[in-house]
Structure formats: structure tokens, C-alpha cells
Scaffold this motif. Sequence first.
Motif, short mmCIF file in Angstrom:
data_model
loop_
_atom_site.label_atom_id
_atom_site.label_comp_id
_atom_site.label_asym_id
_atom_site.label_seq_id
_atom_site.Cartn_x
_atom_site.Cartn_y
_atom_site.Cartn_z
N LEU A 142 43.48 39.48 41.54
CA LEU A 142 42.22 40.23 41.70
C LEU A 142 42.48 41.66 42.17
CD1 LEU A 142 39.75 37.63 43.26
CD2 LEU A 142 39.29 39.09 41.28
N ARG A 143 43.40 41.77 43.17
CA ARG A 143 43.75 43.12 43.68
C ARG A 143 44.30 43.98 42.55
NH1 ARG A 143 45.17 40.50 48.44
NH2 ARG A 143 47.33 40.23 47.77
N ALA A 144 45.19 43.39 41.74
CA ALA A 144 45.80 44.13 40.62
C ALA A 144 44.71 44.56 39.64
CB ALA A 144 46.84 43.26 39.91
N MET A 145 43.76 43.64 39.39
CA MET A 145 42.71 43.96 38.44
C MET A 145 41.81 45.08 38.97
SD MET A 145 40.16 41.42 36.38
CE MET A 145 38.64 41.51 37.29
N GLN A 146 41.50 45.02 40.26
CA GLN A 146 40.66 46.07 40.85
C GLN A 146 41.35 47.44 40.79
OE1 GLN A 146 40.08 44.16 44.58
NE2 GLN A 146 38.05 43.34 44.07
#
Length: 341
Positions: A142-146
Motif C-alpha cells: 500500500l505504501r509503495a502504491m501511495q
Amino acid sequence: MGSHRRPKPPSRARIATLGMAAGAVSLLPTQSQAAPKPTIDEVRKEVERLYEEAEAPTEEYNAIREKQKKLQREADSAQDRLARKQQEINELRDAIGPLAAAQYRSGGVDPSVQLFLSGDPDDYLDQAEMLDRTSSRQAEALRAMQAKQRELTQERRAAQKRLQVLEETRTKAAQTKNEVQDKLAKARKLLNSLTAAQRARMEAAQEREDTAAGVSDSPATYNGPASGRAKAALDFAYAQLGKPYEWGATGPNSYDCSGLTGASWRAAGVSLPRTVKQQYDAGRKVAKSDLQPGDIIYWYNDNQHNGMYVGNGKAIHAPRTGKNIEIVPLDSMPFFAASRP
């Protein structure tokens, strides 16, 4: 205001006088319109002036077009980057999907109830450990996607700005093009106002002047002392003798002044920038007394007109609309500077 008498009607004589005066007044513009037509020489000088005036905006147009090409390349690569980033986000989203499903399946029940329901505590602990790993992997994804999403937003803004500047540049190029074409149209209109006989006389007079000044646009081969790249550049330039000047053109059938110098040196394996000003800024300056064949000559100033020195006090250049690539005396125009590519 003291008198209330009606003005006397004008007498016949007065009407006749007024009529003559009105006639005289109405004749004035007609007389000025009927002023002697400009002489052939005056037409030629005016045409020369218009062609010269078109040269500076021609160079400006060339510079804008170069900027436009660069911006277009940047905009295209920005679009590619946007597409790649969007693809990365889609892949991350797809990867998070199964993780989220697993967490939902395992994490939807309270752990103590899950332990109670589980027939095998060891099995539960294994599941809990797997769930913990799933959660941390999901958080990471999720962090990578954000982060990617933020990058994408910034890229989009930058791409929008690039496209805006590109559009402004296109508009400016169109305005400058119109300015040049307006001057060329005026020159053509002037020339078209001459009869065929007058035009022939004008061309004959121009030829006499050119011959007297040592101007030539007949095909010839360079046979001077230059060697190496300078010779290759001059060989190319000489092969263009007699081809027409055309604003904004870089060959192979027509050239403007910096189009010819750029193409000649390109044939020698040397890449020059597009405009007179850029070629002036990029070249190593040489004194008039140190000129060598192949050097680029700048006349008038650093951004209006250039050509190439061929030796013996002469230069080759693409002169202006209506004329062909020719060899002229170096001092046929005010010498400004010279540079060596």
C-alpha cells in the motif's frame, strides 16, 4: 443669436463656386492617387527592404521551431513515463487484491474466538503468523502504491505544464510565420504590380549589378586551399549553388541562410545548432584578418544573416527570398564577425 433672420439662400454664383471648391477637394485624393507610379528602381529597393525585414523574424521562427521540437520530445517522453507509472500502480493494485482478500478471510473473526473454534491450536498459531506476514506485506504494498500515486500526480502536473508551454510556443511560431509571410506577400504584390517588361528590366539591372559586384550563382566546384572538414563543408555548399533561398528551409532543394551553413557543416560531420544566433554563440570567434575557408561569416549583427567564407575575399550564402544561393564579395554586406565550427 441677436438676429432671427433666416440666412439668405446662396446665390447661383455661390453654389457654382462651392461646387468648384468641392470638386477641387474631391480631386485632391485622386490627384495623389494618380501620383507617378514608383520607378522600377524604387520597387526593387522596397522589395529588398521587405525581404531584409523578413530575415530577422525568419531566424526567430527557426529558434521557436527548435524549442517546439524539444518541448514535443519532452512531452512525448512525459506521456511514456505516465503510462509506465500507471502500469506499475495497476500491478501493485492487483498484488494487493489477494492480500486484502486473505486478510478479510482470516482477520474477520476475533482471535480469541478463532482460537476457541480452532480444533488445533498449532494450526491457529500458524495461521496467525501467516496473517501477520500478510498484513505487513500488504502495508508495504500500500505504501509503495501511495508513493507511486503521488509521483504520478506530480508527473501529470509537470506534463500539463509542458503541454501548456508547447501550445504557447506553437502560437508564437504561427504569429512569427504570419509576420514573415505578410512581408513576403507585400513584396510579391509589389513585384506583381510591374509589367512583364518592367520586371525583365529590373532583373536585367540586378544581374548587371551582381556581375559588376562579382556575384555568381552558377554551378561551380570548390577548388581552394581548404582541407579536411572545412573542404567537405565547402564542397557541399558549392553543390547547392543556384538553389533557391526559402525561409525556414534546411535543404535539400532550398535553404535559408543558417539552413545552408548548418547543412554544409553537417555534411562534414559537424553538428551546428539551427539559427544564426545559436551558430554565432556556439562557434569559436576568429578575427577578419585570420579568416580561413569554411569559417562562418555573420553580417549586420549576431542574429540576422550568415554564410561561409570561401577564400579570396568572397563568401557563399543563401541570400533572401527571390534569389538563389550565390557567391558574393565578403564586404557586399556590413561584416560583423566570424566563427570557426
